[in-house]
Design a protein around this motif. Structure first.
Motif, PDB file in Angstrom:
ATOM      1  N   ILE A 253       0.874  -1.168   0.000  1.00 37.44           N
ATOM      2  CA  ILE A 253       0.000   0.000   0.000  1.00 37.44           C
ATOM      3  C   ILE A 253       0.913   1.219   0.000  1.00 37.44           C
ATOM      4  O   ILE A 253       1.524   1.557   1.017  1.00 37.44           O
ATOM      5  N   ALA A 254       1.040   1.851  -1.156  1.00 37.61           N
ATOM      6  CA  ALA A 254       1.943   2.999  -1.306  1.00 37.61           C
ATOM      7  C   ALA A 254       1.133   4.286  -1.158  1.00 37.61           C
ATOM      8  O   ALA A 254       0.357   4.654  -2.049  1.00 37.61           O
ATOM      9  N   ASN A 255       1.289   4.947  -0.036  1.00 39.15           N
ATOM     10  CA  ASN A 255       0.572   6.199   0.198  1.00 39.15           C
ATOM     11  C   ASN A 255       1.176   7.309  -0.659  1.00 39.15           C
ATOM     12  O   ASN A 255       2.363   7.607  -0.555  1.00 39.15           O
ATOM     13  N   THR A 256       0.349   7.880  -1.512  1.00 31.23           N
ATOM     14  CA  THR A 256       0.825   8.878  -2.465  1.00 31.23           C
ATOM     15  C   THR A 256      -0.092  10.099  -2.469  1.00 31.23           C
ATOM     16  O   THR A 256      -1.139  10.117  -1.818  1.00 31.23           O
ATOM     17  N   VAL A 257       0.318  11.088  -3.243  1.00 21.22           N
ATOM     18  CA  VAL A 257      -0.469  12.303  -3.423  1.00 21.22           C
ATOM     19  C   VAL A 257      -0.797  12.428  -4.911  1.00 21.22           C
ATOM     20  O   VAL A 257       0.106  12.465  -5.744  1.00 21.22           O
ATOM     21  N   LYS A 258      -2.065  12.487  -5.227  1.00 21.44           N
ATOM     22  CA  LYS A 258      -2.445  12.650  -6.626  1.00 21.44           C
ATOM     23  C   LYS A 258      -1.986  14.030  -7.096  1.00 21.44           C
ATOM     24  O   LYS A 258      -2.187  15.037  -6.420  1.00 21.44           O
ATOM     25  N   GLY A 259      -1.325  14.074  -8.251  1.00 21.42           N
ATOM     26  CA  GLY A 259      -0.793  15.331  -8.762  1.00 21.42           C
ATOM     27  C   GLY A 259       0.514  15.740  -8.116  1.00 21.42           C
ATOM     28  O   GLY A 259       0.894  16.912  -8.172  1.00 21.42           O
ATOM     29  N   LYS A 260       1.220  14.786  -7.500  1.00 20.86           N
ATOM     30  CA  LYS A 260       2.433  15.063  -6.735  1.00 20.86           C
ATOM     31  C   LYS A 260       3.423  15.933  -7.514  1.00 20.86           C
ATOM     32  O   LYS A 260       3.754  15.647  -8.659  1.00 20.86           O
ATOM     33  N   GLY A 261       3.897  16.995  -6.859  1.00 18.72           N
ATOM     34  CA  GLY A 261       4.930  17.852  -7.425  1.00 18.72           C
ATOM     35  C   GLY A 261       4.429  19.164  -7.978  1.00 18.72           C
ATOM     36  O   GLY A 261       5.218  20.084  -8.199  1.00 18.72           O
ATOM     37  N   VAL A 262       3.128  19.265  -8.203  1.00 16.54           N
ATOM     38  CA  VAL A 262       2.528  20.503  -8.723  1.00 16.54           C
ATOM     39  C   VAL A 262       1.450  20.933  -7.730  1.00 16.54           C
ATOM     40  O   VAL A 262       0.423  20.262  -7.593  1.00 16.54           O
ATOM     41  N   SER A 263       1.681  22.041  -7.051  1.00 15.28           N
ATOM     42  CA  SER A 263       0.859  22.413  -5.898  1.00 15.28           C
ATOM     43  C   SER A 263      -0.631  22.462  -6.212  1.00 15.28           C
ATOM     44  O   SER A 263      -1.451  21.941  -5.444  1.00 15.28           O
TER      45      SER A 263
END
Length: 289
Positions: A253-263
Motif C-alpha cells: 500500500i503505497a501512500n501517495t499524493v495525486k498530482g504530486k509535485g505541482v501544488s
C-alpha cells in the motif's frame, strides 16, 4: 541513509538484476522522478488530453521498479526471463511511457506521439508499445492478468517476478478481490500488487464513492502479506519491494499524493483526467524545475 548509497535491489540467485543500464542511487532516482514528471506533463499538454493526477502520483513507484528492482532487457522486450510489470490503472499511461522511454524501450522522440492517430503511444497502454505487457481500458483486470503471468512462471520453471500497479479506486472492483483470493490460494509468491493509494478516483475522493479502509487489513484477510510505505520516498518503496521478494503474494500500500509535485494539482480531483491549459502548464513546469 546517504543519498549516494545504492539501497536494496533485486538479486536473482547470485546475479545482479539484468537491466540495460546501471542501477540508480537514491539521489539519481529523485532527479529521474523530477524529469519524468516534467515529461509526463509535456505529453499531456501536447496532446490536449490525458490523466496528469495519477501519472504524477505513480512516478516514484515506477522509478524504484525500473531503476532499482526489476530485471529486464529493453533491447529485447520479450526476453523470457524478464520481470513483468502490469499497469492495471492504464489511464495513467504518461507516467508509464516516460519511464519506459528513460529505460530505453523506445526513443524520447516518441513521447510526442501520445494520443495521436497511428502513434506508438496511445491513451491507454497497449502491447504494441515495447515494454507494455497488457492492454488496458476497463479497470480491475490487471491483477488477474498478473496472476496468470505469475503462475505461468511456475509452470515454465522460471524465477521472474510479477508486479501489478493498481489504483486505489480500482480496488472497489470485484475482479480485484477474485484475483486476490486466487493468488493466495495458489501461493503465488512471485506476485506483488502495488496500490497507488492517492485517495482520489475520477472526480472525487475514494471515500465519497466507497470506503476502502481498513485497506491493509482487507488484503491480509484475503491471505496476502501487506507492507505500507510512503510511495514518494524511494528508499521506502525499494525496501518494500525487496521485502516483498521474501514471500508472497504481497500487497504494497503505497501512500501517495495525486498530482504530486505541482501544488495546484495535488489532492485536486479536477486533474484526474484534464490536461493543463497554457498558463497552468507553465506554472507546473516552474514548480518542477
Amino acid at each position: 541513509m546517504s543519498a549516494r548509497i545504492i539501497i536494496p535491489f533485486y538479486i536473482a540467485g547470485d546475479v545482479l538484476a539484468a537491466v540495460n543500464q546501471p542501477l540508480q542511487t537514491v539521489e539519481e532516482m529523485r532527479a529521474t522522478s523530477l524529469q519524468l514528471r516534467r515529461d509526463s506533463l509535456e505529453m499531456i499538454y501536447g496532446a490536449g488530453s490525458g490523466h496528469p493526477g495519477g501519472s504524477l502520483s505513480e512516478i516514484d513507484i515506477l522509478v524504484a521498479l525500473y531503476f532499482g528492482v526489476m530485471r529486464y532487457d529493453a533491447a529485447d522486450p520479450a526476453w523470457p526471463d524478464r520481470d513483468r510489470f502490469i499497469l492495471s490503472k492504464g489511464h495513467a499511461s504518461p507516467g508509464f511511457y516516460t519511464t519506459l522511454s528513460m529505460a530505453g524501450y523506445f526513443g524520447r522522440e516518441e513521447l510526442s506521439s501520445y494520443r495521436k492517430t497511428d502513434g506508438l503511444l496511445q491513451g491507454h497502454a497497449h502491447p504494441m508499445t515495447p515494454g507494455v505487457e497488457m492492454n488496458s481500458g476497463s479497470l480491475g483486470m490487471g491483477l488477474s492478468f498478473a496472476l496468470g503471468h505469475a503462475l505461468a512462471a511456475r509452470l515454465d520453471g522460471k524465477d521472474y517476478r510479477v508486479f501489478a500497479l493498481l489504483g486505489d479506486g480500482e480496488c472497489q472492483e470485484g475482479e480485484v478481490w477474485e484475483a486476490a483470493m486466487s493468488a493466495a490460494h495458489h501461493r503465488a509468491t512471485n506476485l506483488t500488487a502495488i496500490v497507488d493509494r492517492n485517495r482520489i478516483q475520477n472526480d472525487r475522493f475514494t471515500d465519497e464513492v466507497m470506503t476502502l479502509e481498513p485497506l491493509a487489513d482487507r488484503w491480509r484477510d484475503f491471505g496476502w502479506n501487506v507492507i505500507t510505505c510512503d510511495g514518494h520516498e524511494h528508499v521506502e518503496v525499494l525496501r518494500a519491494l525487496e521485502t516483498a521478494s521474501e514471500g508472497g503474494p504481497t500487497a504494497i500500500i503505497a501512500n501517495t499524493v495525486k498530482g504530486k509535485g505541482v501544488s495546484f494539482m495535488e489532492n485536486n480531483p479536477a486533474f484526474h483526467g484534464r490536461a493543463p491549459n497554457a498558463e497552468e502548464y507553465e506554472a507546473a513546469l516552474k514548480e518542477l524545475a
